[in-house]
Design a protein around this motif. Structure first.
Motif, mmCIF file in Angstrom:
data_model
loop_
_atom_site.group_PDB
_atom_site.id
_atom_site.type_symbol
_atom_site.label_atom_id
_atom_site.label_comp_id
_atom_site.label_asym_id
_atom_site.label_seq_id
_atom_site.Cartn_x
_atom_site.Cartn_y
_atom_site.Cartn_z
ATOM 1 N N GLY A 76 0.623 -1.370 -0.124
ATOM 2 C CA GLY A 76 -0.158 0.100 0.072
ATOM 3 C C GLY A 76 0.816 1.337 0.062
ATOM 4 N N ILE A 77 -0.016 2.312 -0.395
ATOM 5 C CA ILE A 77 0.886 3.700 -0.413
ATOM 6 C C ILE A 77 0.744 4.367 0.758
ATOM 7 C CG2 ILE A 77 0.611 3.941 -3.075
ATOM 8 C CD1 ILE A 77 -1.649 5.857 -2.300
ATOM 9 N N ARG A 78 1.843 5.313 1.269
ATOM 10 C CA ARG A 78 1.720 5.810 2.572
ATOM 11 C C ARG A 78 0.471 6.625 2.736
ATOM 12 N NH1 ARG A 78 3.680 9.895 5.967
ATOM 13 N NH2 ARG A 78 4.015 9.211 7.885
ATOM 14 N N ASP B 190 -4.364 8.021 18.310
ATOM 15 C CA ASP B 190 -3.054 7.661 18.734
ATOM 16 C C ASP B 190 -2.661 6.506 17.636
ATOM 17 O OD1 ASP B 190 -5.044 6.085 19.844
ATOM 18 O OD2 ASP B 190 -3.671 5.493 21.498
ATOM 19 N N ILE B 191 -3.073 6.470 16.693
ATOM 20 C CA ILE B 191 -2.793 5.168 15.647
ATOM 21 C C ILE B 191 -1.680 5.731 14.666
ATOM 22 C CG2 ILE B 191 -3.609 3.640 13.695
ATOM 23 C CD1 ILE B 191 -4.895 2.710 16.286
ATOM 24 N N ASP B 192 -0.568 4.753 14.619
ATOM 25 C CA ASP B 192 0.615 5.261 13.847
ATOM 26 C C ASP B 192 0.460 4.699 12.287
ATOM 27 O OD1 ASP B 192 2.960 5.589 12.513
ATOM 28 O OD2 ASP B 192 4.243 4.546 14.193
ATOM 29 N N PRO B 193 0.244 5.335 11.498
ATOM 30 C CA PRO B 193 -0.008 4.935 10.219
ATOM 31 C C PRO B 193 0.969 4.038 9.628
ATOM 32 C CG PRO B 193 0.204 7.372 10.112
ATOM 33 C CD PRO B 193 -0.014 7.046 11.683
ATOM 34 N N ASP B 194 2.082 4.249 9.996
ATOM 35 C CA ASP B 194 3.209 3.410 9.213
ATOM 36 C C ASP B 194 3.121 2.103 10.061
ATOM 37 O OD1 ASP B 194 4.546 5.197 7.611
ATOM 38 O OD2 ASP B 194 4.843 6.306 9.450
ATOM 39 N N THR B 195 2.984 1.954 11.282
ATOM 40 C CA THR B 195 3.007 0.501 12.095
ATOM 41 C C THR B 195 1.990 -0.060 12.354
ATOM 42 O OG1 THR B 195 3.478 1.542 14.113
ATOM 43 C CG2 THR B 195 5.389 1.160 12.898
ATOM 44 N N GLU B 196 0.745 0.658 12.245
ATOM 45 C CA GLU B 196 -0.580 0.104 12.956
ATOM 46 C C GLU B 196 -1.698 0.160 11.859
ATOM 47 O OE1 GLU B 196 0.198 1.230 17.743
ATOM 48 O OE2 GLU B 196 -0.550 2.882 16.348
ATOM 49 N N ILE B 197 -1.418 0.498 10.821
ATOM 50 C CA ILE B 197 -2.298 0.208 9.563
ATOM 51 C C ILE B 197 -1.745 -0.150 8.230
ATOM 52 C CG2 ILE B 197 -3.635 1.949 8.017
ATOM 53 C CD1 ILE B 197 -4.210 3.818 10.084
ATOM 54 N N ASN B 198 -2.596 -1.064 7.675
ATOM 55 C CA ASN B 198 -1.983 -1.653 6.424
ATOM 56 C C ASN B 198 -3.354 -1.904 5.555
ATOM 57 O OD1 ASN B 198 0.579 -2.993 5.466
ATOM 58 N ND2 ASN B 198 -1.202 -3.832 4.439
ATOM 59 N N HIS B 199 -3.282 -1.360 4.059
ATOM 60 C CA HIS B 199 -4.487 -1.479 3.742
ATOM 61 C C HIS B 199 -4.875 -3.170 3.287
ATOM 62 C CE1 HIS B 199 -2.349 -2.508 -0.380
ATOM 63 N NE2 HIS B 199 -3.329 -2.540 -0.982
ATOM 64 N N SER B 200 -6.114 -3.241 2.745
ATOM 65 C CA SER B 200 -6.466 -4.480 2.466
ATOM 66 C C SER B 200 -7.469 -4.396 1.158
ATOM 67 C CB SER B 200 -7.626 -5.188 3.402
ATOM 68 O OG SER B 200 -8.679 -4.338 3.671
ATOM 69 N N ILE B 201 -7.867 -5.328 0.099
ATOM 70 C CA ILE B 201 -8.481 -5.324 -0.972
ATOM 71 C C ILE B 201 -9.915 -5.680 -0.439
ATOM 72 C CG2 ILE B 201 -8.537 -6.187 -3.373
ATOM 73 C CD1 ILE B 201 -5.578 -6.554 -3.449
ATOM 74 N N GLY B 202 -10.368 -4.968 0.281
ATOM 75 C CA GLY B 202 -11.536 -5.119 1.143
ATOM 76 C C GLY B 202 -11.570 -5.944 2.228
ATOM 77 N N SER B 203 -12.430 -6.144 3.184
ATOM 78 C CA SER B 203 -12.328 -6.865 4.337
ATOM 79 C C SER B 203 -12.238 -8.241 4.190
ATOM 80 C CB SER B 203 -13.529 -6.563 5.244
ATOM 81 O OG SER B 203 -13.585 -4.914 5.600
ATOM 82 N N LYS B 204 -13.109 -8.557 3.053
ATOM 83 C CA LYS B 204 -13.122 -10.070 3.044
ATOM 84 C C LYS B 204 -11.644 -10.764 3.097
ATOM 85 C CE LYS B 204 -15.871 -13.265 0.711
ATOM 86 N NZ LYS B 204 -16.949 -13.558 -0.628
ATOM 87 N N PRO B 205 -10.866 -10.459 1.973
ATOM 88 C CA PRO B 205 -9.775 -11.019 1.804
ATOM 89 C C PRO B 205 -8.713 -11.011 3.086
ATOM 90 C CG PRO B 205 -9.792 -9.306 0.220
ATOM 91 C CD PRO B 205 -11.114 -9.601 0.984
ATOM 92 N N ALA B 206 -9.132 -9.658 3.808
ATOM 93 C CA ALA B 206 -8.110 -9.578 5.077
ATOM 94 C C ALA B 206 -8.598 -10.901 6.214
ATOM 95 C CB ALA B 206 -8.293 -8.140 5.698
ATOM 96 N N LEU B 207 -9.924 -10.810 6.224
ATOM 97 C CA LEU B 207 -10.617 -11.952 6.917
ATOM 98 C C LEU B 207 -10.175 -13.156 6.480
ATOM 99 C CD1 LEU B 207 -14.113 -10.549 7.413
ATOM 100 C CD2 LEU B 207 -12.523 -10.733 9.321
#
Ligand SMILES: Cc1ncc(COP(=O)(O)O)c(C=O)c1O
Length: 408
Positions: free
Chosen positions: A80-82, A100-117
């Protein structure tokens, strides 16, 4: 050569594709086709669909048109892009007050929730490992845990418990063995909205039993007459949870396929590692386009208000036909006890009721018989615009009155 002998046991082994069991959604599809054939002149009123009836906001569509022409967006997006991570962090702040969420370490994109699950069990589940999920519900995480040899414990969502799982009823020894606890609020299908009290109890439970909460927040922005809430905003939330957000329902971007996983940094890193070995990321132009609207509460507010208007009217229509219907706390679903009969007929299950309504009234809903007999009416029904909503709902009212439904 016999492909039939090659299938893995997890999808049925040598029996894959040979059984002619018909599943719930296929039964609905077939009944709808039969009703259309039997009464071609009668409009089928579809309250069964689980996806938005409207386009994504113009600002996001316009941004995509610009971004698609930029050469720098052409390649693999990998994890994912920053810019999108930062925008997702802004969204958590503007919608849920999570700061207090750090976008670099505490967020990563998904191609929708279904594949993340589908990927999260790969991060945590070894053969024999245990996880909890609530039922009725969205089964993807549990399905993949089972594929990996994990064991799934179903926790019923009962009306008398406000459609929250009863944490006190869980055997502590079993909880100690569990690794994941899947919850989904606002909930599909019950429409229950999260509460701070429930999230706090769940966080304490997760700490006590050392397990990761997976909170599926696919409907997080669709909340009625109460505050939006994220588990990541509760004390200790990001120590024990990841929350899955999606652009599908909050921004009508269902087919665009974009969401993100946020929360515990170690869990997010594990998800990113598995994801990096599974896909190469969502098209950068789509991520950039989402940045143009994701943190804009006013864009999503119009979508929320659309469902609220429809749900309020739907409650009245259903009550007049005898249903014990009430406004849901969130989602676009209205979940209500199924009728037990109609003129001269008795329904043993919600599925019987749903099949009758399709067959006799050309009204489609989704039945749930997991914990009691309920029908789910979705506020995503098709109409030709806001003025046409009243006509569709008027039609529904007439047909339900004519059916003379009974509730015992
Ligand atoms: C509870 C729940 N989670 C996840 C999803 C999938 O969302 P997405 O489009 O982000 O994959 C759905 C879609 O219907 C859903 O109902």
């Amino acid at each position: 050569m016999d492909i039939q002998t090659l299938f893995a046991d997890r999808i049925g082994g040598s029996q894959f594709g040979l059984k002619d069991e018909i599943y719930k959604f296929e039964k609905i599809k077939r009944a709808k086709a039969a009703a259309r054939k039997a009464r071609p002149a009668v409009e089928l009123l579809d309250f069964g669909v689980g996806e938005p009836d409207q386009m994504a906001p113009a600002a996001i569509r316009e941004a995509l048109k610009r971004e698609v022409d930029k050469p720098e967006n052409r390649g693999y997006a990998d994890n994912g892009i920053r810019e999108f991570k930062v925008a997702a962090g802004e969204y958590l702040k503007s919608f849920f007050g999570v700061t207090d969420i750090d976008p670099d370490t505490e967020i990563n994109h998904s191609i929708g929730s279904k594949p993340a699950l589908a990927m999260l069990p790969l991060c945590f589940i070894n053969p024999g490992d245990l996880m909890f999920q609530t039922v009725p519900g969205y089964p993807v995480l549990a399905t993949h845990a089972k594929y990996l040899g994990g064991k799934v414990v179903n926790l019923p969502l009962k009306k008398e418990m406000g459609f929250f799982p009863d944490l006190d009823a869980i055997d502590p020894a079993m909880a100690d063995q569990a690794k994941l606890f899947y919850v989904n609020y606002p909930n599909n299908p019950t429409g229950a909205a999260p509460t701070a009290a429930f999230f706090d109890r769940l966080i304490a439970f997760a700490k006590k039993h050392n397990l990761l909460v997976v909170q599926d927040a696919a409907y997080a922005t669709l909340i009625y007459n109460r505050d939006r809430i994220s588990i990541l905003g509760r004390p200790g939330g990001k120590e024990v949870a990841v929350e899955l957000h999606s652009m599908s329902k909050s921004y009508n971007m269902t087919g665009w396929r974009l969401g993100f996983v946020a929360g515990n940094a170690k869990a997010v890193a594990a998800y990113a590692a598995v994801k990096d070995n599974s896909d190469s990321g969502q098209f950068k132009a789509i991520q950039q386009a989402a940045c143009a609207g994701i943190a804009d509460v006013s864009l999503s507010e119009g979508i929320r208000a659309h469902y609220q208007r429809r749900l309020e009217k739907l409650v009245e229509v259903l009550k007049a036909a005898g249903f014990d219907a009430a406004m849901p706390g969130g989602s676009f679903f209205l979940y209500t006890s199924a009728p037990t009969g109609a003129e001269g007929v008795t329904f043993k299950t919600a599925e019987d009721a749903s099949q009758y309504l399709i067959r006799e009234c050309s009204v489609s809903t989704v039945p749930w018989d997991d914990v009691g007999a309920f029908l789910r009416f979705s506020a995503t029904f098709e109409s030709k615009g806001p003025d046409d909503d009243d006509r569709v709902l008027g039609e529904l009212a007439e047909r339900l009155q004519r059916a003379k439904l009974t509730f015992s």
